[in-house]
Design a protein around this motif. Structure first.
Motif, PDB file in Angstrom:
ATOM      1  N   SER A 131       0.826  -1.208   0.000  1.00  0.00           N
ATOM      2  CA  SER A 131       0.000   0.000   0.000  1.00  0.00           C
ATOM      3  C   SER A 131       0.861   1.259   0.000  1.00  0.00           C
ATOM      4  N   ALA A 132       1.938   1.243   0.748  1.00  0.00           N
ATOM      5  CA  ALA A 132       2.836   2.397   0.788  1.00  0.00           C
ATOM      6  C   ALA A 132       3.406   2.672  -0.602  1.00  0.00           C
ATOM      7  N   GLY A 133       3.843   1.629  -1.272  1.00  0.00           N
ATOM      8  CA  GLY A 133       4.411   1.802  -2.607  1.00  0.00           C
ATOM      9  C   GLY A 133       3.424   2.399  -3.587  1.00  0.00           C
ATOM     10  N   ILE A 134       2.197   1.915  -3.556  1.00  0.00           N
ATOM     11  CA  ILE A 134       1.161   2.432  -4.449  1.00  0.00           C
ATOM     12  C   ILE A 134       0.848   3.884  -4.110  1.00  0.00           C
ATOM     13  N   ALA A 135       0.883   4.238  -2.818  1.00  0.00           N
ATOM     14  CA  ALA A 135       0.568   5.598  -2.369  1.00  0.00           C
ATOM     15  C   ALA A 135       1.729   6.574  -2.578  1.00  0.00           C
ATOM     16  N   GLY A 136       2.860   6.071  -3.055  1.00  0.00           N
ATOM     17  CA  GLY A 136       4.014   6.945  -3.268  1.00  0.00           C
ATOM     18  C   GLY A 136       4.859   7.129  -2.029  1.00  0.00           C
ATOM     19  N   LEU A 137       4.761   6.184  -1.100  1.00  0.00           N
ATOM     20  CA  LEU A 137       5.516   6.232   0.142  1.00  0.00           C
ATOM     21  C   LEU A 137       6.452   5.033   0.202  1.00  0.00           C
ATOM     22  N   ARG A 138       7.390   5.085   1.122  1.00  0.00           N
ATOM     23  CA  ARG A 138       8.261   3.925   1.344  1.00  0.00           C
ATOM     24  C   ARG A 138       8.364   3.655   2.835  1.00  0.00           C
ATOM     25  N   VAL A 139       8.505   2.389   3.167  1.00  0.00           N
ATOM     26  CA  VAL A 139       8.649   1.985   4.562  1.00  0.00           C
ATOM     27  C   VAL A 139      10.082   2.275   5.005  1.00  0.00           C
ATOM     28  N   MET A 140      10.206   2.978   6.125  1.00  0.00           N
ATOM     29  CA  MET A 140      11.520   3.339   6.654  1.00  0.00           C
ATOM     30  C   MET A 140      11.933   2.435   7.813  1.00  0.00           C
ATOM     31  N   SER A 141      11.005   2.171   8.731  1.00  0.00           N
ATOM     32  CA  SER A 141      11.316   1.347   9.902  1.00  0.00           C
ATOM     33  C   SER A 141      10.022   0.900  10.556  1.00  0.00           C
ATOM     34  N   THR A 142      10.137  -0.142  11.376  1.00  0.00           N
ATOM     35  CA  THR A 142       9.008  -0.632  12.157  1.00  0.00           C
ATOM     36  C   THR A 142       9.485  -0.833  13.582  1.00  0.00           C
ATOM     37  N   VAL A 143       8.691  -0.350  14.539  1.00  0.00           N
ATOM     38  CA  VAL A 143       9.058  -0.425  15.951  1.00  0.00           C
ATOM     39  C   VAL A 143       7.843  -0.804  16.799  1.00  0.00           C
ATOM     40  N   THR A 144       8.098  -1.394  17.950  1.00  0.00           N
ATOM     41  CA  THR A 144       7.044  -1.646  18.926  1.00  0.00           C
ATOM     42  C   THR A 144       6.784  -0.353  19.675  1.00  0.00           C
ATOM     43  N   LEU A 145       5.516   0.049  19.741  1.00  0.00           N
ATOM     44  CA  LEU A 145       5.169   1.310  20.398  1.00  0.00           C
ATOM     45  C   LEU A 145       4.332   1.142  21.653  1.00  0.00           C
ATOM     46  N   ALA A 146       3.623   0.026  21.757  1.00  0.00           N
ATOM     47  CA  ALA A 146       2.769  -0.206  22.919  1.00  0.00           C
ATOM     48  C   ALA A 146       2.540  -1.707  23.033  1.00  0.00           C
ATOM     49  N   ALA A 147       1.897  -2.121  24.099  1.00  0.00           N
ATOM     50  CA  ALA A 147       1.689  -3.548  24.344  1.00  0.00           C
ATOM     51  C   ALA A 147       1.013  -4.241  23.167  1.00  0.00           C
ATOM     52  N   ASP A 148       0.088  -3.552  22.504  1.00  0.00           N
ATOM     53  CA  ASP A 148      -0.672  -4.169  21.421  1.00  0.00           C
ATOM     54  C   ASP A 148      -0.434  -3.539  20.061  1.00  0.00           C
ATOM     55  N   TRP A 149       0.446  -2.542  19.967  1.00  0.00           N
ATOM     56  CA  TRP A 149       0.588  -1.777  18.732  1.00  0.00           C
ATOM     57  C   TRP A 149       2.033  -1.707  18.246  1.00  0.00           C
ATOM     58  N   THR A 150       2.172  -1.819  16.922  1.00  0.00           N
ATOM     59  CA  THR A 150       3.451  -1.648  16.238  1.00  0.00           C
ATOM     60  C   THR A 150       3.329  -0.415  15.349  1.00  0.00           C
ATOM     61  N   GLY A 151       4.401   0.335  15.216  1.00  0.00           N
ATOM     62  CA  GLY A 151       4.402   1.502  14.361  1.00  0.00           C
ATOM     63  C   GLY A 151       5.342   1.313  13.186  1.00  0.00           C
ATOM     64  N   THR A 152       4.864   1.670  11.998  1.00  0.00           N
ATOM     65  CA  THR A 152       5.684   1.626  10.797  1.00  0.00           C
ATOM     66  C   THR A 152       5.814   3.048  10.273  1.00  0.00           C
ATOM     67  N   ARG A 153       7.074   3.512  10.176  1.00  0.00           N
ATOM     68  CA  ARG A 153       7.320   4.879   9.705  1.00  0.00           C
ATOM     69  C   ARG A 153       7.423   4.862   8.188  1.00  0.00           C
ATOM     70  N   LEU A 154       6.640   5.752   7.578  1.00  0.00           N
ATOM     71  CA  LEU A 154       6.648   5.909   6.124  1.00  0.00           C
ATOM     72  C   LEU A 154       7.190   7.287   5.781  1.00  0.00           C
ATOM     73  N   ALA A 155       7.831   7.371   4.633  1.00  0.00           N
ATOM     74  CA  ALA A 155       8.321   8.649   4.122  1.00  0.00           C
ATOM     75  C   ALA A 155       7.994   8.734   2.642  1.00  0.00           C
ATOM     76  N   SER A 156       7.916   9.958   2.150  1.00  0.00           N
ATOM     77  CA  SER A 156       7.656  10.099   0.716  1.00  0.00           C
ATOM     78  C   SER A 156       8.866   9.607  -0.061  1.00  0.00           C
ATOM     79  N   ARG A 157       8.649   9.175  -1.264  1.00  0.00           N
ATOM     80  CA  ARG A 157       9.730   8.645  -2.096  1.00  0.00           C
ATOM     81  C   ARG A 157      10.745   9.710  -2.463  1.00  0.00           C
ATOM     82  N   THR A 158      10.387  10.969  -2.351  1.00  0.00           N
ATOM     83  CA  THR A 158      11.295  12.051  -2.711  1.00  0.00           C
ATOM     84  C   THR A 158      12.219  12.439  -1.570  1.00  0.00           C
ATOM     85  N   ASN A 159      12.040  11.850  -0.378  1.00  0.00           N
ATOM     86  CA  ASN A 159      12.893  12.183   0.776  1.00  0.00           C
ATOM     87  C   ASN A 159      14.186  11.426   0.722  1.00  0.00           C
TER      88      ASN A 159
END
Length: 139
Positions: free
Chosen positions: A111-139
């Protein structure tokens, strides 16, 4: 971030998001299952409330709570870009594996690729939640 032990090193999951005081951060996908402690910690760092989905200001970042079954992830990612400042991050927060609503990392990547974004990193943020940082392809 450098691995130093100084005061600038993140000491909490909210600090891992790298938002700073005074920034405007828009929140998408708020529901009764979000991690309220994480939300409060983010707002404490910002010194402001998170902006809702209707915000029309240019924002310094986005957090998007997303669960399997919430709809079209690509469309949602594109929606977050409407008011996003150039170079600002989009954090997609999804339930961890084995939790109701878990979203496969491959789905986020696609989905990120189609939206023009790229996955930068994934981290655990809470007991039940993971966070994936996206950035624009131009960054």
């Amino acid at each position: 971030m450098s691995p130093s032990a100084d005061a600038t090193s993140p000491s909490s999951p909210a600090e891992t998001l790298a938002f700073t005081e005074g920034q405007i951060v828009q929140e998408f996908g708020y529901d009764d299952d979000v991690d309220l402690d994480l939300r409060d910690a983010i707002e404490d760092i910002l010194g402001e409330d998170l902006e809702d989905e209707d915000c029309q200001e240019i924002v310094d970042g986005v957090i998007m709570w997303w669960r399997e079954g919430d709809g079209d992830l690509t469309d949602a990612m594109v929606d977050t870009l409407t008011t996003l400042a150039p170079g600002a991050p989009v954090w997609v927060l999804t339930p961890k594996a084995g939790r109701d609503g878990h979203v496969a990392p491959a789905d986020i990547q696609e989905s990120a690729g189609i939206a023009g974004l790229r996955v930068m990193s994934t981290v655990t943020l809470a007991a039940d939640w993971t966070g994936t940082r996206l950035a624009s392809r131009t960054n």
